[in-house]
Scaffold this motif. Structure first.
Motif, PDB file in Angstrom:
ATOM      1  N   PRO A 167      45.321  27.014  46.763  1.00 42.49           N
ATOM      2  CA  PRO A 167      46.622  27.257  47.384  1.00 42.49           C
ATOM      3  C   PRO A 167      46.517  27.541  48.877  1.00 42.49           C
ATOM      4  O   PRO A 167      45.434  27.819  49.400  1.00 42.49           O
ATOM      5  CB  PRO A 167      47.128  28.499  46.641  1.00 42.49           C
ATOM      6  CG  PRO A 167      45.866  29.240  46.299  1.00 42.49           C
ATOM      7  CD  PRO A 167      44.869  28.169  45.963  1.00 42.49           C
ATOM      8  N   LYS A 168      47.665  27.500  49.549  1.00 47.19           N
ATOM      9  CA  LYS A 168      47.718  27.872  50.969  1.00 47.19           C
ATOM     10  C   LYS A 168      47.703  29.389  51.137  1.00 47.19           C
ATOM     11  O   LYS A 168      47.086  29.912  52.066  1.00 47.19           O
ATOM     12  CB  LYS A 168      48.986  27.295  51.612  1.00 47.19           C
ATOM     13  CG  LYS A 168      49.033  25.780  51.687  1.00 47.19           C
ATOM     14  CD  LYS A 168      50.355  25.319  52.286  1.00 47.19           C
ATOM     15  CE  LYS A 168      50.438  23.814  52.365  1.00 47.19           C
ATOM     16  NZ  LYS A 168      51.759  23.377  52.910  1.00 47.19           N
ATOM     17  N   VAL A 169      48.424  30.070  50.235  1.00 43.63           N
ATOM     18  CA  VAL A 169      48.500  31.537  50.272  1.00 43.63           C
ATOM     19  C   VAL A 169      48.334  32.065  48.853  1.00 43.63           C
ATOM     20  O   VAL A 169      49.039  31.612  47.942  1.00 43.63           O
ATOM     21  CB  VAL A 169      49.833  32.033  50.861  1.00 43.63           C
ATOM     22  CG1 VAL A 169      49.921  33.564  50.781  1.00 43.63           C
ATOM     23  CG2 VAL A 169      49.992  31.574  52.305  1.00 43.63           C
ATOM     24  N   ALA A 170      47.418  32.992  48.674  1.00 40.93           N
ATOM     25  CA  ALA A 170      47.163  33.583  47.359  1.00 40.93           C
ATOM     26  C   ALA A 170      47.518  35.065  47.381  1.00 40.93           C
ATOM     27  O   ALA A 170      47.058  35.807  48.247  1.00 40.93           O
ATOM     28  CB  ALA A 170      45.695  33.404  46.964  1.00 40.93           C
ATOM     29  N   ILE A 171      48.346  35.469  46.425  1.00 39.12           N
ATOM     30  CA  ILE A 171      48.719  36.871  46.258  1.00 39.12           C
ATOM     31  C   ILE A 171      47.986  37.390  45.024  1.00 39.12           C
ATOM     32  O   ILE A 171      48.178  36.866  43.923  1.00 39.12           O
ATOM     33  CB  ILE A 171      50.236  37.021  46.084  1.00 39.12           C
ATOM     34  CG1 ILE A 171      50.970  36.376  47.260  1.00 39.12           C
ATOM     35  CG2 ILE A 171      50.619  38.494  45.946  1.00 39.12           C
ATOM     36  CD1 ILE A 171      52.455  36.178  47.013  1.00 39.12           C
ATOM     37  N   LEU A 172      47.153  38.381  45.215  1.00 39.39           N
ATOM     38  CA  LEU A 172      46.363  38.948  44.115  1.00 39.39           C
ATOM     39  C   LEU A 172      46.913  40.332  43.804  1.00 39.39           C
ATOM     40  O   LEU A 172      46.713  41.280  44.559  1.00 39.39           O
ATOM     41  CB  LEU A 172      44.888  39.028  44.497  1.00 39.39           C
ATOM     42  CG  LEU A 172      44.244  37.751  45.064  1.00 39.39           C
ATOM     43  CD1 LEU A 172      42.760  37.971  45.318  1.00 39.39           C
ATOM     44  CD2 LEU A 172      44.459  36.564  44.120  1.00 39.39           C
ATOM     45  N   ASP A 173      47.630  40.445  42.682  1.00 39.25           N
ATOM     46  CA  ASP A 173      48.288  41.697  42.322  1.00 39.25           C
ATOM     47  C   ASP A 173      47.376  42.550  41.451  1.00 39.25           C
ATOM     48  O   ASP A 173      47.262  42.328  40.254  1.00 39.25           O
ATOM     49  CB  ASP A 173      49.603  41.408  41.596  1.00 39.25           C
ATOM     50  CG  ASP A 173      50.393  42.678  41.318  1.00 39.25           C
ATOM     51  OD1 ASP A 173      50.171  43.689  42.010  1.00 39.25           O
ATOM     52  OD2 ASP A 173      51.230  42.661  40.391  1.00 39.25           O
ATOM     53  N   GLU A 174      46.727  43.508  42.077  1.00 35.76           N
ATOM     54  CA  GLU A 174      45.837  44.452  41.393  1.00 35.76           C
ATOM     55  C   GLU A 174      44.831  43.723  40.488  1.00 35.76           C
ATOM     56  O   GLU A 174      44.668  44.063  39.325  1.00 35.76           O
ATOM     57  CB  GLU A 174      46.654  45.480  40.626  1.00 35.76           C
ATOM     58  CG  GLU A 174      47.541  46.295  41.546  1.00 35.76           C
ATOM     59  CD  GLU A 174      48.045  47.587  40.933  1.00 35.76           C
ATOM     60  OE1 GLU A 174      47.347  48.159  40.089  1.00 35.76           O
ATOM     61  OE2 GLU A 174      49.133  48.016  41.329  1.00 35.76           O
ATOM     62  N   THR A 175      44.198  42.735  41.072  1.00 40.86           N
ATOM     63  CA  THR A 175      43.190  41.964  40.345  1.00 40.86           C
ATOM     64  C   THR A 175      42.041  42.836  39.872  1.00 40.86           C
ATOM     65  O   THR A 175      41.351  42.503  38.905  1.00 40.86           O
ATOM     66  CB  THR A 175      42.673  40.817  41.253  1.00 40.86           C
ATOM     67  OG1 THR A 175      43.757  39.938  41.526  1.00 40.86           O
ATOM     68  CG2 THR A 175      41.559  40.044  40.605  1.00 40.86           C
ATOM     69  N   ASP A 176      41.825  43.980  40.532  1.00 43.85           N
ATOM     70  CA  ASP A 176      40.715  44.856  40.165  1.00 43.85           C
ATOM     71  C   ASP A 176      41.028  45.764  38.990  1.00 43.85           C
ATOM     72  O   ASP A 176      40.119  46.393  38.437  1.00 43.85           O
ATOM     73  CB  ASP A 176      40.312  45.715  41.369  1.00 43.85           C
ATOM     74  CG  ASP A 176      41.486  46.433  42.009  1.00 43.85           C
ATOM     75  OD1 ASP A 176      42.635  45.976  41.827  1.00 43.85           O
ATOM     76  OD2 ASP A 176      41.273  47.442  42.701  1.00 43.85           O
ATOM     77  N   SER A 177      42.288  45.851  38.553  1.00 44.96           N
ATOM     78  CA  SER A 177      42.622  46.789  37.486  1.00 44.96           C
ATOM     79  C   SER A 177      42.011  46.353  36.159  1.00 44.96           C
ATOM     80  O   SER A 177      42.057  45.190  35.781  1.00 44.96           O
ATOM     81  CB  SER A 177      44.144  46.916  37.339  1.00 44.96           C
ATOM     82  OG  SER A 177      44.716  45.708  36.897  1.00 44.96           O
ATOM     83  N   GLY A 178      41.408  47.288  35.466  1.00 50.99           N
ATOM     84  CA  GLY A 178      40.833  47.022  34.156  1.00 50.99           C
ATOM     85  C   GLY A 178      39.485  46.330  34.166  1.00 50.99           C
ATOM     86  O   GLY A 178      38.988  45.928  33.107  1.00 50.99           O
ATOM     87  N   LEU A 179      38.868  46.183  35.333  1.00 53.82           N
ATOM     88  CA  LEU A 179      37.580  45.500  35.410  1.00 53.82           C
ATOM     89  C   LEU A 179      36.431  46.497  35.480  1.00 53.82           C
ATOM     90  O   LEU A 179      36.508  47.493  36.197  1.00 53.82           O
ATOM     91  CB  LEU A 179      37.525  44.606  36.656  1.00 53.82           C
ATOM     92  CG  LEU A 179      38.524  43.444  36.746  1.00 53.82           C
ATOM     93  CD1 LEU A 179      38.266  42.645  38.005  1.00 53.82           C
ATOM     94  CD2 LEU A 179      38.443  42.555  35.518  1.00 53.82           C
ATOM     95  N   ASP A 180      35.351  46.203  34.735  1.00 52.70           N
ATOM     96  CA  ASP A 180      34.137  47.001  34.906  1.00 52.70           C
ATOM     97  C   ASP A 180      33.403  46.497  36.153  1.00 52.70           C
ATOM     98  O   ASP A 180      33.824  45.528  36.788  1.00 52.70           O
ATOM     99  CB  ASP A 180      33.243  46.961  33.658  1.00 52.70           C
ATOM    100  CG  ASP A 180      32.739  45.554  33.313  1.00 52.70           C
ATOM    101  OD1 ASP A 180      32.574  44.723  34.237  1.00 52.70           O
ATOM    102  OD2 ASP A 180      32.499  45.280  32.129  1.00 52.70           O
ATOM    103  N   ILE A 181      32.335  47.134  36.503  1.00 54.13           N
ATOM    104  CA  ILE A 181      31.680  46.841  37.780  1.00 54.13           C
ATOM    105  C   ILE A 181      31.135  45.424  37.848  1.00 54.13           C
ATOM    106  O   ILE A 181      31.192  44.761  38.885  1.00 54.13           O
ATOM    107  CB  ILE A 181      30.553  47.872  38.069  1.00 54.13           C
ATOM    108  CG1 ILE A 181      30.093  47.768  39.526  1.00 54.13           C
ATOM    109  CG2 ILE A 181      29.417  47.724  37.087  1.00 54.13           C
ATOM    110  CD1 ILE A 181      31.129  48.165  40.528  1.00 54.13           C
ATOM    111  N   ASP A 182      30.630  44.901  36.707  1.00 52.35           N
ATOM    112  CA  ASP A 182      30.097  43.532  36.706  1.00 52.35           C
ATOM    113  C   ASP A 182      31.206  42.508  36.861  1.00 52.35           C
ATOM    114  O   ASP A 182      31.087  41.548  37.627  1.00 52.35           O
ATOM    115  CB  ASP A 182      29.325  43.270  35.409  1.00 52.35           C
ATOM    116  CG  ASP A 182      28.021  44.053  35.349  1.00 52.35           C
ATOM    117  OD1 ASP A 182      27.403  44.256  36.416  1.00 52.35           O
ATOM    118  OD2 ASP A 182      27.625  44.469  34.248  1.00 52.35           O
ATOM    119  N   ALA A 183      32.326  42.715  36.122  1.00 50.16           N
ATOM    120  CA  ALA A 183      33.451  41.785  36.213  1.00 50.16           C
ATOM    121  C   ALA A 183      34.078  41.830  37.607  1.00 50.16           C
ATOM    122  O   ALA A 183      34.471  40.797  38.156  1.00 50.16           O
ATOM    123  CB  ALA A 183      34.490  42.118  35.155  1.00 50.16           C
TER     124      ALA A 183
END
Length: 252
Positions: A167-183
């Motif tokens: 895409p030209k512009v990517a919006i990442l809405d709390e992509t880090d939520s629920g992830l462990d350190i490896d993910a």
């Protein structure tokens, strides 16, 4: 160079009784290709409302302001037209799509955005390569979209879409939520691969600074009370980690 311009954006949400509740109170922001903007703020500050309003969620009503992408009025476009124009939203809570395999979903999305179907042999290689980079088992392609996926698998699938759809512009809405350190590491590496092309602008929405250790923002914006109350560089994120949001809540 693509540019997303948000000017004095005001957004309300419709309550069950039909009343409109203001959420965004005049947001101004410019995101250019190659830039990464982190939006940070406490729960309930309107960060996700900003993301979904840009993407065209019908729950939110635009009451003022403008959003343009390369000069085109985004707010006049349907959700699918916004995607074809180059907007991408990685959702905080991706929905299940029973009966549709990941492989079919991605190829259909690519076809819709490009206006023509990718060649099967080329596409198969791109899909396999994207999965390998995100450390996903090849069988993943035949599973139904997000059905029975773990939190980490859902987020990896979102980033796989990002890498393949470009895409030209990517919006990442709390992509880090629920992830462990490896993910978190694997997902961040995927984002950084797209950032390295310099062709996509990023709006990274988060509560915490841990993802900013992997994805270094060019700009940090503090979001409180439905508006941006302070802006700075990566050092502002470090300040927020140390001091929190309390002083901004008083100001808002």
């Amino acid at each position: 160079m693509s540019t997303l311009e948000i000017r004095d954006l005001q957004v309300s949400v419709k309550l069950p009784d039909g009343e409109l509740k203001p959420i965004l109170n005049g947001v101004d922001l410019t995101v250019k290709a190659g830039e990464t903007h982190a939006i940070m703020g406490p729960n309930g500050s309107g960060k996700s409302t900003l993301a979904y309003s840009i993407a065209g969620h019908p729950k939110y009503e635009i009451t003022g302001g403008s959003v343009t992408l390369d000069g085109a009025d985004v707010l006049e476009l349907s959700v699918d037209e916004r995607a074809r124009a180059g907007l991408f939203l990685a959702m905080q809570y991706p929905v299940e799509v029973p009966g549709v395999s990941v492989a079919n979903f991605l190829r259909t999305a690519k076809t819709a955005i490009d206006g023509e179907a990718p060649k099967l042999r080329t596409w198969a290689g791109e899909l396999r390569g994207a999965m390998e980079k995100l450390e996903m088992d090849p069988s993943f392609a035949q599973r139904n979209v997000n059905e029975g996926f773990s939190g980490g698998e859902k987020k990896r699938h979102e980033i796989m879409q990002l890498e393949l759809l470009k895409p030209k512009v990517a919006i990442l809405d709390e992509t880090d939520s629920g992830l462990d350190i490896d993910a978190l590491r694997i997902v961040s590496e995927g984002v950084n691969r797209v950032r390295a092309t310099g062709e996509t602008g990023f709006l990274l929405i988060t509560h915490y600074t841990r993802i900013l250790r992997y994805i270094k923002p060019d700009f940090v914006h503090v979001f409180v009370g439905g508006k941006i109350v302070e802006e700075g560089g990566p050092e502002l994120g470090e300040q927020l980690e140390a001091e929190g949001y309390d002083k901004y809540k008083v100001r808002a």
